[in-house]
Design an enzyme around this catalytic site. Structure first.
Site, short mmCIF file in Angstrom:
data_model
loop_
_atom_site.label_atom_id
_atom_site.label_comp_id
_atom_site.label_asym_id
_atom_site.label_seq_id
_atom_site.Cartn_x
_atom_site.Cartn_y
_atom_site.Cartn_z
N HIS A 40 0.81 -1.22 0.00
CA HIS A 40 0.00 0.00 0.00
C HIS A 40 0.84 1.27 0.00
O HIS A 40 0.30 2.37 -0.06
CB HIS A 40 -0.92 0.01 1.22
CG HIS A 40 -2.25 0.64 0.96
ND1 HIS A 40 -2.56 1.31 -0.20
CD2 HIS A 40 -3.37 0.71 1.74
CE1 HIS A 40 -3.80 1.77 -0.14
NE2 HIS A 40 -4.32 1.42 1.02
N ASP A 63 -2.40 1.84 -4.78
CA ASP A 63 -3.64 2.23 -4.12
C ASP A 63 -4.71 1.16 -4.33
O ASP A 63 -4.56 0.24 -5.15
CB ASP A 63 -4.14 3.58 -4.64
CG ASP A 63 -4.33 3.58 -6.15
OD1 ASP A 63 -5.13 2.78 -6.66
OD2 ASP A 63 -3.65 4.38 -6.84
#
Length: 454
Positions: free
Chosen positions: A425, A429
Site C-alpha cells: 500500500h 492504491d
C-alpha cells in the site's frame, strides 16, 4: 601429549604454569629445519554459487575417503535456501577427508573436502624451539569474578573458568552460592549443573521452563522434544516472511465464475495429442500476465533505499508450492510470450523438480509477481503475504459449485473460485489492485479473451 618430543612437552608444561601465574620465564629462541618430499594436499573450498548464498546443507555425498576423483567428477549435492546444486571437483586426486556429514551446514569459502593430488612438492619447515628458564612464583592466582545480572559482589571472588561463568550467566545464577569441588575450591561445570538440578533452587523466572518434566518424572527434556535447526527452504521462508511483514499490506478479494473455463478445460483434456496436464492454474497465470500489461505498477518493485519504483518489462511469475524441503516459489519466466500450453508444460516441470528437490538457482530467482494456489488443499479466501521485493500477490481458492442468479433471475449452478490479492500500500492504491483483479476476473470468466491476449 605423550608422543611429543621432550622439549616440546616441557614448553607446554611451563606455558600452562605461566597462565596460572605460578612461574616467570625468560625465552631464548633457536631454529631447527626439516625437509621432506610429500604428495601435495589441497583443500577444495565450497565456492560461491551465486544469489547471495552463504551457506548450504549437504544432502548427499557421491565420494568417500579413499576414492580417486578427476576434474568435473561429482563430489556432493548441496541444498541452499534457494536451490539444489551438484558440486564437482576442480582437482585430480584422492579424497583424504570429508569435512561434513549428511545434513551438516557447509559455509561458502570453507573447506568441503581435502584431496591428495599427484603433484609432488618439497616441504621445508622452520621450527622455533624455546629454552625456558623457570622461576616459581606462587604469589599470583587467576581469580574469576562471577558475572550475574544486576548484582554486585564487593570483595567476593569465585575461582572458575569462563565457560562456567557463562553457564551461570545464562541461568542468572549467583556463583557464590555454589560449592566448588575443584582444586582450591574451583567451581566446575558439574557443580553448577548439580546445583541447578537440585529441587527448589531460586533460579530466575526468565530461565524456568513451564511444565517440563525432569528426569525423575516422565522423562528427560531430550526424550520429550525434538530440536530441528532452521535451514534450507524453511530458513529462506523465515527470512523472507520476517522482511515481508514490514510491508503495509492492502487486501482485496472477489469471486470468479469458472463454469465456461471448466468446460473448455474438459474439451482440451479430451484431445488425443495433448501431452500435458491442464489445470486451472495455467489459465490464471496467463490472465495475470495479460492484466499486468494494463496495470504495470503491479509488476514493479521498490529499490533498496525506497526512493524509486522499478517497472519490470518481463512477467516472471512465481508459483508458491509446498515441497519436501518446505515452501518454495519457482518462477515461470517471460509469461507474456508463452502460450497456455507452454505455461502448463513449464509448470509441470517445476512441480516435478519440487517433488525431487532438484530446483536450479534460476528456477527460484527473478520473480516479479506471484500466485499462490491454496485451492489444492482447501480454503476459499486468504490473506497472501507479499514476497519482497515484489509488491503484489494473488491467491486462488478451491473450486465450489454454488447457486447463483443468471441474467434473467433464474437460479443456476455455477463453478466458483474465490481470489484474494495483497498489494504494497506504499505505492499501490486500492483502485489499482481492485482494477487488476477485476480485469483478471473478466479474462477467466470469458476464456476466449485469453487466446487473444486481451
Amino acid at each position: 601429549m605423550s608422543q611429543l618430543p621432550g622439549f616440546v612437552k616441557r614448553i607446554f608444561t611451563i606455558h600452562r604454569k605461566m597462565l596460572l601465574g605460578q612461574v616467570k620465564a625468560k625465552y631464548i629462541t633457536r631454529s631447527l629445519f626439516t625437509s621432506s618430499i610429500l604428495f601435495k594436499k589441497v583443500s577444495f573450498n565450497l565456492s560461491d554459487i551465486g544469489e547471495g548464498i552463504r551457506e548450504v546443507v549437504v544432502k548427499e555425498w557421491f565420494v568417500k575417503v579413499g576414492d580417486k576423483v578427476s576434474q568435473f567428477d561429482n563430489i556432493c549435492e548441496v541444498q541452499s535456501d534457494k536451490a539444489s546444486v551438484t558440486i564437482t571437483s576442480r582437482y585430480d586426486g584422492v579424497i583424504i577427508k570429508l569435512h561434513y556429514q549428511i545434513d551438516d551446514t557447509a559455509l561458502v569459502g570453507q573447506p568441503l573436502v581435502d584431496l591428495e593430488t599427484d603433484d609432488k612438492i618439497e616441504k621445508v619447515e622452520a621450527i622455533e624451539s624455546v629454552e625456558v628458564k623457570e622461576t616459581v612464583d606462587n604469589s599470583k592466582q587467576i581469580l574469576e569474578t562471577p558475572v550475574t545480572s544486576g548484582t554486585s559482589y564487593e570483595g567476593n571472588t569465585v575461582l572458575c573458568i569462563p565457560s562456567v561463568r557463562r553457564l551461570a550467566k545464562e541461568h542468572s545464577l549467583d556463583l557464590t552460592a555454589v560449592s566448588g569441588t575443584g582444586k582450591h575450591g574451583r567451581v566446575l561445570k558439574e557443580d553448577v549443573l548439580k546445583y541447578l538440578e537440585e529441587p527448589k533452587r531460586p533460579v530466575s523466572s526468565k530461565t524456568q521452563s513451564p511444565a517440563i518434566p525432569r528426569n525423575n518424572e516422565k522423562g528427560s527434556d531430550e526424550e520429550l522434544r525434538k530440536v530441528e535447526p532452521i535451514k534450507g527452504f524453511t530458513k529462506a521462508m523465515f527470512r523472507t516472511m520476517t522482511e515481508a511483514l514490514a510491508i503495509p499490506h492492502f487486501g482485496y478479494s472477489d469471486e470468479i465464475k469458472v463454469t465456461k473455463l471448466s468446460a473448455l478445460r474438459k474439451e482440451l483434456k479430451a484431445l488425443p495429442d495433448l501431452d500435458v496436464n491442464i489445470t486451472f492454474l495455467p489459465f490464471f497465470i496467463k490472465a495475470a500476465s495479460n492484466s499486468l500489461k494494463k496495470y504495470p505498477i503491479i509488476n514493479s518493485s521498490i529499490d533498496e533505499k525506497c526512493e524509486n519504483i522499478i517497472y519490470w518489462k518481463q512477467h516472471n511469475i512465481g508459483v508458491a508450492m509446498a515441497t519436501n524441503q518446505g515452501l518454495a516459489v519457482p518462477v515461470i519466466k517471460d509469461v507474456e510470450n508463452l502460450t497456455i500450453l507452454e505455461i502448463a508444460k513449464e509448470l509441470q516441470r517445476l512441480i516435478q523438480s519440487g517433488k525431487n528437490g532438484t530446483f536450479s538457482p534460476s528456477d527460484l530467482s527473478g520473480a516479479t509477481f506471484s500466485i499462490s494456489n491454496i485451492g489444492i488443499v482447501g480454503g476459499t479466501y486468504t490473506k497472501p503475504v507479499i514476497l519482497p521485493p515484489q509488491v503484489a500477490i494473488v491467491a486462488i481458492g478451491m473450486t465450489q459449485i454454488l447457486p447463483r442468479f443468471d441474467e434473467v433471475g433464474n437460479v443456476v449452478k455455477e463453478e466458483i473460485i474465490n481470489i484474494s490479492g495483497s498489494a504494497d500500500h506504499r505505492i499501490i492504491d486500492g483502485v489499482s489492485m481492485a482494477s487488476f483483479i477485476r480485469n483478471l476476473k473478466k479474462l477467466i470468466e470469458t476464456p476466449s479473451l485469453l487466446f487473444l491476449n486481451l
